[in-house]
Write an enzyme that holds these catalytic residues in place. Structure first.
Site, PDB file in Angstrom:
ATOM      1  N   LYS A 114      17.601   1.855  31.569  1.00 27.37           N
ATOM      2  CA  LYS A 114      17.174   2.676  30.423  1.00 27.37           C
ATOM      3  C   LYS A 114      17.778   2.156  29.119  1.00 27.37           C
ATOM      4  CE  LYS A 114      15.737   6.987  32.528  1.00 27.37           C
ATOM      5  NZ  LYS A 114      15.952   8.426  32.635  1.00 27.37           N
ATOM      6  N   LYS A 196       8.737  -0.048  39.973  1.00 28.65           N
ATOM      7  CA  LYS A 196       8.560   1.347  40.402  1.00 28.65           C
ATOM      8  C   LYS A 196       7.443   2.012  39.596  1.00 28.65           C
ATOM      9  CE  LYS A 196      11.242   4.610  38.833  1.00 28.65           C
ATOM     10  NZ  LYS A 196      12.307   5.526  38.448  1.00 28.65           N
ATOM     11  N   LYS A 199       6.292   7.260  34.934  1.00 26.86           N
ATOM     12  CA  LYS A 199       5.480   7.936  33.922  1.00 26.86           C
ATOM     13  C   LYS A 199       5.661   7.305  32.548  1.00 26.86           C
ATOM     14  CE  LYS A 199       8.981  11.512  34.406  1.00 26.86           C
ATOM     15  NZ  LYS A 199       9.328  12.652  35.179  1.00 26.86           N
TER      16      LYS A 199
END
Ligand code: TYM
Length: 334
Positions: A114, A196, A199
């Protein structure tokens, strides 16, 4: 209900959920709620670790509440609540911060990923994310935590913190176990099967959203990246086909052997169409039910209110115990 073991899990309201969230998490919540006392949360405080549009965050919080129910979470039997409605989460997370070390947090895979994805906003909350997650779980003395494979490392930290606290201050927390499903623990992107399904993927063809209708679902599966062979089997060097087989098995409850046999000698085109149709069959009724529930916001507000009240009782019992153990003087009331 009293004798049952306790299960806790949470999902962030940070976007429309994907097929990965459903198969890796929500579906298991429904399956496990018969055997456990289920406590499910909408992790809105976690969502703030990446930039959110406030109005969209509010909307997504209602969306997720409705989705939990549409996926079969029974709000009478289980507890469903919004994380920020129970302030004990933030409070326990402070205490746990005092026994957690920066090195433990900076090496977390999700923090590193992230930080790369949000270079302009690597904030303390992003790094502290797993400590808040540990607080979520430990407040409820949860025995089991169903999550997708990407949360395994965070779960290990929750266990480590529980054990560390118990060793330092005496038996306080239940040490939680992760429940990671066998077939659908890591659903991969349809556009890049080495990544992966997420969203936050900029490529809309990479993920199936709970809001996709049958046409969109079938179209995305038709475009799914596979390989240049024609064999429909689960094999490490065939990540695209393996992902589709996993998805197919998860949504139809067929075994891998059954699925491989069913598609023996069939072309990729037929296979992708079948997977898309099977997924749509599962997602369609959920989307329709969720949208129906969203028309009655008062009902959702009422559920979340009673959920927070029930959650709070359990959470404050633990927090009071923790405050006492670490030596904080209890506030006198009345
Ligand atoms: P979130 O919102 O990112 O993901 C929610 C759940 O979906 C699972 N998941 C997947 N499973 C399979 N394949 C995928 N492609 C996939 N993508 C996501 C995640 O593993 C997760 O179970 N940090 C948590 C939220 C949280 C939490 C908690 C969970 C906050 N506090 C306490 C458990 C206990 C998260 O990743 O949310």
């Amino acid at each position: 209900m009293e004798d049952k073991k306790r299960l806790f899990s949470a999902i962030q309201p940070s976007g429309i959920l994907t097929l990965g969230n459903y198969l890796g998490a929500l579906r298991n919540f429904r399956l496990l709620q018969d055997d456990y006392e289920g406590i499910f949360s909408i992790a809105d405080l976690h969502s703030l670790t990446v930039r959110q549009d406030p109005a969209v965050l509010r909307k997504n919080t209602y969306e997720l509440a409705a989705l939990y129910i549409a996926c079969g979470i029974d709000p009478e039997r289980s507890i469903l609540f919004v994380q920020s409605h129970v302030s004990a989460h933030a409070e326990l997370s402070w205490i746990l911060n005092t026994i957690c070390y920066p090195g433990e947090l900076s090496r977390m895979t999700q923090f590193k990923e992230k930080s790369r994805a949000h270079e302009d906003n690597v904030n303390m909350g992003l790094m502290d994310y797993p400590v808040l997650m540990a607080a979520d779980i430990l407040l409820y003395q949860a025995d089991l935590v169903p999550v997708g494979a990407d949360q395994k490392q965070h779960l290990e930290l929750s266990r480590d913190l529980a054990i560390r606290f118990n060793n330092r201050y005496g038996e306080t927390f239940t040490v939680p176990e992760a429940f990671i499903g066998k077939t659908a623990a890591k659903i991969m992107s349809l556009a890049d099967p080495l990544k992966k399904m997420s969203k936050s993927d900029a490529n809309l063809n990479g993920f199936i959203s709970i809001d996709d209708d049958k046409d969109a679902i079938v179209r995305k599966f038709k475009r799914a990246v596979t390989d240049s062979e024609n064999e429909i089997v689960l094999r490490e060097d065939k990540p695209g086909i393996s992902n589709l087989l996993n998805i197919y098995c998860a949504v139809t409850s067929k075994s891998l052997a059954e699925a491989e046999k069913e598609f023996e000698g069939k072309g990729y085109g037929d296979f992708k169409l079948k997977v898309g149709e099977a997924v749509a069959e599962v997602i369609d009724p959920i989307r329709i039910e969720k949208n129906k529930l969203l028309q009655n916001k008062d009902y959702i507000d009422e559920l979340l209110k009673s959920g927070a009240e029930r959650a709070e009782k359990i959470a404050y019992k633990t927090l009071n115990k923790v405050y006492k153990k670490v030596g904080l003087v209890p506030r006198k009331r009345g």
